[in-house]
Structures are given as C-alpha cells and as structure tokens.
Design an enzyme around this catalytic site. Sequence first.
Site, short mmCIF file in Angstrom:
data_model
loop_
_atom_site.label_atom_id
_atom_site.label_comp_id
_atom_site.label_asym_id
_atom_site.label_seq_id
_atom_site.Cartn_x
_atom_site.Cartn_y
_atom_site.Cartn_z
N GLY A 155 -20.72 43.56 10.40
CA GLY A 155 -21.89 43.43 11.25
C GLY A 155 -22.68 44.73 11.30
O GLY A 155 -22.17 45.79 10.94
N CYS A 156 -23.93 44.64 11.75
CA CYS A 156 -24.79 45.83 11.76
C CYS A 156 -24.32 46.86 12.77
O CYS A 156 -24.14 48.04 12.43
CB CYS A 156 -26.24 45.42 12.00
N TYR A 157 -24.10 46.44 14.01
CA TYR A 157 -23.58 47.38 15.00
C TYR A 157 -22.24 47.97 14.58
O TYR A 157 -22.02 49.20 14.67
CB TYR A 157 -23.44 46.71 16.37
N THR A 159 -21.06 48.62 11.71
CA THR A 159 -21.22 49.62 10.65
C THR A 159 -21.50 50.99 11.23
O THR A 159 -20.88 51.99 10.86
CB THR A 159 -22.35 49.20 9.69
N GLN A 319 -29.43 53.72 11.14
CA GLN A 319 -29.50 52.98 9.88
C GLN A 319 -30.60 51.93 10.00
O GLN A 319 -31.09 51.65 11.10
CB GLN A 319 -28.18 52.28 9.56
#
Length: 353
Positions: A155-157, A159, A319
Amino acid sequence: MSGALGKKIKVGIVGGTGYTGVELLRLLSQHPNVELTAITSRKEDGMPVAQMYPNLRGHVDLCFATPENAALDQCDVVFFATPHGVAMSQAQALLDKGVRIIDLAADFRLQDTAVFEQWYKMPHACPDILADSVYGLVELNRLKISGASVVGNPGCYPTTVILGLLPLLEGGKALVDTQHIIADCKSGVSGAGRKAEVATLFSEASDSFKAYGVAGHRHHPEIAEQLSAIAGQPVGLTFVPHLVPMIRGMFSTLYLRILPEALDTDFQALFETRYVNEAFIDVMPPGSLPETRSVRASNQLRIAVHRPSPGQLVVLVIQDNLVKGASGQAVQNMNLMFGLPETTGLEHVAVLP
C-alpha cells in the site's frame, strides 16, 4: 529470463481505467523491454485507451476488452489494478498458464487470512497462493521478489512508513521504542481512486484538510505486520491518515522515542548507509525539509532525518502515491521478476513546478 535475454515481456493489465492503471500504462508504454498486450475493462469494452486518457495518444494503441476476450493467459505477467478480491479470484487460472501476477490491491499483502477477512470483509479465496506470495517492497524483499510468481504490491502509506522505519528496527536490535511509534500521514486525493464519491468532489476536498480512519484503517494491520516481522517483536503503532487538497503526493511524519542505549547513534549516517545503494531512496542532507512536489510523477522516495531533542527522532518521508506508492513500485517489482535492472523504465525526473 525473458527480460534479461532481450525478449519483450508481454504485459496485461486488469482494471486499467483507474489512476493506478493509467500510471501503469504511462510507465510501461515507455519501458524498453515491455510489449503491452492486453488491458481490461468490462464497462469500456472496445474503447481505445487513448480516448479515455489522451496523454497516451501516440503511445498506447490498445483498446479496452473484457477479461474473457483479453488473452491474459498469453501474457508473461499480469498487473491487477483492481478492487480488493479480484486478483485472488483469477490468480490460479493465470498461474496454471505460467503467468506471473503483481497485485496492486490487498489480496496478497497480509499473510494472516483472519486479519485480511476482518479488514476487507471477504474470505480469502486462495490461502495456498497467498502463502507463497511475496510482499513487494523491493528494499526489504529484493531476493524473494526476483524468484516470485505472485507479488503483493505494498500500500502507499505502508511504503512510506516501513521505509522510514526500516533502518531503525532491523538487525535484531531496535534503536527506538517499538511500542510508541506514531505515523502521521497525508495523501493527495488521487489516493482515494477514480470512483465518484462526495468526499472527494472538488468542492468537498479543496480548501480543506482532514483526518480519516482514526478508529482504524486498512493499512494499519499491513504496516504492523511488516514492522513486527522486521523488529522481531510486535510493535505498538499509532497511524493517522489525512486527506490534503492536492491531486498526488504523500507525506508521512514519523515520531519516535530513542532508546537510552541508542542515544549515541548517528542516525543520519545510519540512514545514509542503509540506503546508499537504493536507486529510488534519497536520504537528504541534515536539516532538509522535503516537499511532495520534488517527487511528483517520479519513482523517488525522499527521507529527511531530524533529532529535535536528544531522545526524540522525527523522520520525514515523501513520495508520489501513484508512482513509488503504487504503479512505479509495481514496475520495479516486475523488473526484478524478469531479471532486469530494477531502474529500467523508471528513471523519470520529477515534474516541477
């Protein structure tokens, strides 16, 4: 492997109409070792991709097709840019044909099926495949990813949080209090996807800033599972996500208590040493204050380490949530799986202003 030998990797994308899907198309259309072979959408069957996404005119000639007519089993790898539950329902049939899978949803992120079912409100359709899948955080699992048939893209968070904490927890001896980790995270509106919802309408999200998921967010168990494995013990994590009025970008601020025995540690040097050979992680100079615009449309993740008091550490991580936080990381995984340099097709400079 096919990539290393110069043969084009035949790529299919399931669910190519969302933001992660179009990012995959943007990146893969310029990838020197990729042949875009199939892209699916039931609703847009027959529509040229470039009609929906005019930025791809002259770069992508495919039309959307239904999954049944897309010849996905002729691909070398299939990316799932779909809602949770889709990849696991189609995984076995593709694996039987020798197709590798990279899932950008949560089907292959959590190894504990009970936790998955609790947070995603569905039974896991293929626990045996899940057990053999690899969590696709390259900087953590590079060797495992290179031999994987199924990769669960992080997931983005997670990462940002995991990479922001990794040097502090690995090696069998944590340098910070693992029971009091605070992750204060912000994401642009594209992180909510392309679906129509009142909360992400322009008039609702613009000129505003709000927290959400404070009582519980699906990325919390994913982060906690990975951090606990890295630290070798359960961690105590407070994770609060926020929605900010920008299209893309993610900023995670991590607050940590330094353990007494680690007070003499040079944390700047620790991060620089850990990530010195990571092409997509930039440990910024001491005192830096990173901005999300400095990573827009790139696969770069930037980290700044601050120590406002002797016993406190603050780690800032930024990011692009759609690139390193999703599609760029997925392409990075594909490169490893097919024996290519992991930077292939991903060395785009961030867009400014």
